[in-house]
Design a protein around this motif. Structure first.
Motif, short mmCIF file in Angstrom:
data_model
loop_
_atom_site.label_atom_id
_atom_site.label_comp_id
_atom_site.label_asym_id
_atom_site.label_seq_id
_atom_site.Cartn_x
_atom_site.Cartn_y
_atom_site.Cartn_z
N UNK A 1 0.75 -1.12 0.29
CA UNK A 1 -0.10 0.10 0.09
C UNK A 1 1.09 0.94 0.32
N UNK A 2 0.81 1.98 -0.63
CA UNK A 2 1.22 3.63 -1.01
C UNK A 2 0.46 4.53 0.05
N UNK A 3 -0.70 3.99 1.05
CA UNK A 3 -0.33 5.27 1.94
C UNK A 3 -0.20 4.39 3.40
N UNK A 4 1.07 5.12 4.19
CA UNK A 4 0.97 4.60 5.21
C UNK A 4 0.55 4.88 6.26
N UNK A 5 -0.45 5.42 6.49
CA UNK A 5 -1.38 5.03 7.36
C UNK A 5 -2.68 3.50 7.29
N UNK B 1 -7.51 -3.51 -0.50
CA UNK B 1 -7.87 -2.70 -0.07
C UNK B 1 -8.04 -2.10 -0.63
N UNK B 2 -8.66 -1.11 -0.17
CA UNK B 2 -8.68 0.01 -1.52
C UNK B 2 -10.09 0.84 -1.18
N UNK B 3 -9.82 2.40 -1.51
CA UNK B 3 -11.03 3.17 -1.57
C UNK B 3 -11.52 3.32 -2.29
N UNK B 4 -11.89 2.47 -3.71
CA UNK B 4 -12.49 2.91 -4.14
C UNK B 4 -13.62 1.40 -4.91
N UNK B 5 -14.55 1.39 -4.74
CA UNK B 5 -15.73 0.31 -4.94
C UNK B 5 -16.07 -0.07 -6.10
N UNK B 6 -15.95 0.65 -6.82
CA UNK B 6 -15.59 0.11 -8.49
C UNK B 6 -14.75 -0.74 -8.85
N UNK C 1 -13.10 -2.53 1.61
CA UNK C 1 -12.69 -0.80 1.56
C UNK C 1 -12.99 -0.22 2.07
N UNK C 2 -12.07 0.76 2.41
CA UNK C 2 -11.10 1.69 3.21
C UNK C 2 -11.97 3.28 3.34
N UNK C 3 -12.11 3.40 4.72
CA UNK C 3 -11.83 2.74 5.59
C UNK C 3 -11.52 1.49 6.37
N UNK D 1 -13.74 -1.55 8.78
CA UNK D 1 -13.67 -2.26 9.81
C UNK D 1 -13.44 -3.43 10.77
N UNK D 2 -12.84 -3.62 11.59
CA UNK D 2 -11.82 -4.62 12.17
C UNK D 2 -13.15 -6.28 11.76
N UNK D 3 -14.78 -6.21 12.54
CA UNK D 3 -15.17 -7.24 11.76
C UNK D 3 -14.84 -7.62 10.40
N UNK D 4 -14.96 -6.46 9.52
CA UNK D 4 -14.44 -7.07 7.92
C UNK D 4 -13.13 -7.80 7.84
N UNK D 5 -12.33 -6.87 8.47
CA UNK D 5 -10.85 -7.46 8.45
C UNK D 5 -11.42 -9.32 9.00
N UNK D 6 -11.88 -9.59 10.34
CA UNK D 6 -11.62 -10.43 10.77
C UNK D 6 -12.25 -11.68 9.19
N UNK D 7 -13.76 -11.03 9.12
CA UNK D 7 -14.38 -12.16 8.33
C UNK D 7 -13.31 -12.78 6.92
N UNK D 8 -12.46 -11.96 6.56
CA UNK D 8 -11.40 -12.05 5.37
C UNK D 8 -10.17 -12.71 5.40
N UNK D 9 -9.68 -12.48 6.51
CA UNK D 9 -8.56 -13.45 7.19
C UNK D 9 -8.95 -14.34 7.19
N UNK D 10 -10.37 -14.81 8.41
CA UNK D 10 -10.78 -15.62 8.46
C UNK D 10 -11.12 -16.38 7.96
#
Length: 242
Positions: free
Chosen positions: A7-11, A77-82, A97-99, A101-110
């Motif tokens: 990712x090119x965004x440090x945050x 992981x992106x800010x653009x849903x298109x 889609x950024x930002x 949410x933690x629950x979506x992150x958990x779902x994805x990695x699970x």
């Protein structure tokens, strides 16, 4: 799982690292702001999972993933849903889609963890169930639905429909499909290629249930299922249709 973050965004990198740090089954082995710099690490560290942004300088995430010969699992992981449709056509585990949410992150990695576990289980089963060059195959699979694994006979699966966050497995003899959070990639790995063919980004069919094939549609039980342009040639070749 050994993972890298591109990712090119440090945050954005810091957030994903923070989320990964809360899980004991993920090890971040590399962080990159340029996708091209990640190639060596992917090969040398046997990376299992890539978190990749899409809009980046030099090469975007979709083109980068598409360029890899041996693709690890990947989550966009992106800010653009298109870009969602294009991402899933590459068999992404998930599209966050950024930002994020933690629950979506958990779902994805699970989901990624489950795919790897099933893959390892299949490899182990093949080793102990092989005789010479022949692999003993079951005529059923288990599909994870809600909090249980449902045994389904392969010959009873008519077709599989992909929706936003889950799959609908349509079963012969019942109007109630099985709903599962498994990905197409994960489920297809359990199905014999001879009978089960992907004809659209949102549909996999069981060929024995096909009644007729129209110009751009397959008919199963009077249900007309579209044939995607990018799948049409391979599908017709598989069936010997000109």
């Amino acid at each position: 799982m050994r993972c890298i973050i591109i990712d090119d965004e440090p945050l954005a990198i810091d957030l994903i690292k923070e989320y990964c740090g809360k899980l004991d089954f993920i090890d971040v082995v590399g962080v990159f702001t340029n996708a091209l710099d990640a190639i060596v690490t992917i090969k040398e560290r046997n990376v299992d999972l890539i978190f990749s942004d899409i809009e980046m300088p030099q090469i975007n995430g979709i083109d980068f993933i598409n360029s890899l010969d041996n693709k690890p699992l990947f989550i966009f992981t992106t800010a653009y849903s298109q870009y969602a449709v294009e991402g899933f056509e590459l068999n992404a585990v998930d599209y966050l889609v950024k930002p994020i949410p933690y629950h979506r992150f958990i779902k994805a990695v699970s989901r990624a963890k489950e795919i790897i576990a099933n893959k390892n289980s299949t490899m182990t089963t093949n080793v102990f169930s092989s005789t010479g060059d022949q692999k003993l195959e079951n005529d059923y699979i288990f599909i994870k639905a809600d909090y249980e694994n449902v045994k389904v006979d392969l010959e009873d699966i008519k077709y599989i429909q992909g929706l936003k966050d889950y799959l609908k497995v349509h079963i012969n003899g019942t109007n109630k499909p099985i709903l599962t959070l498994m990905s197409f990639k994960e489920l297809l790995s359990k199905l014999p290629e001879k009978e089960f063919v992907r004809i659209h980004r949102s549909f996999v069919i069981n060929v024995p249930f096909v009644k007729t094939i129209q110009k751009n549609k397959v008919v199963i039980d009077d249900i007309r299922i579209p044939i995607g342009d990018s799948y049409k040639e391979e599908f017709y070749n598989r069936l010997g249709i000109k």
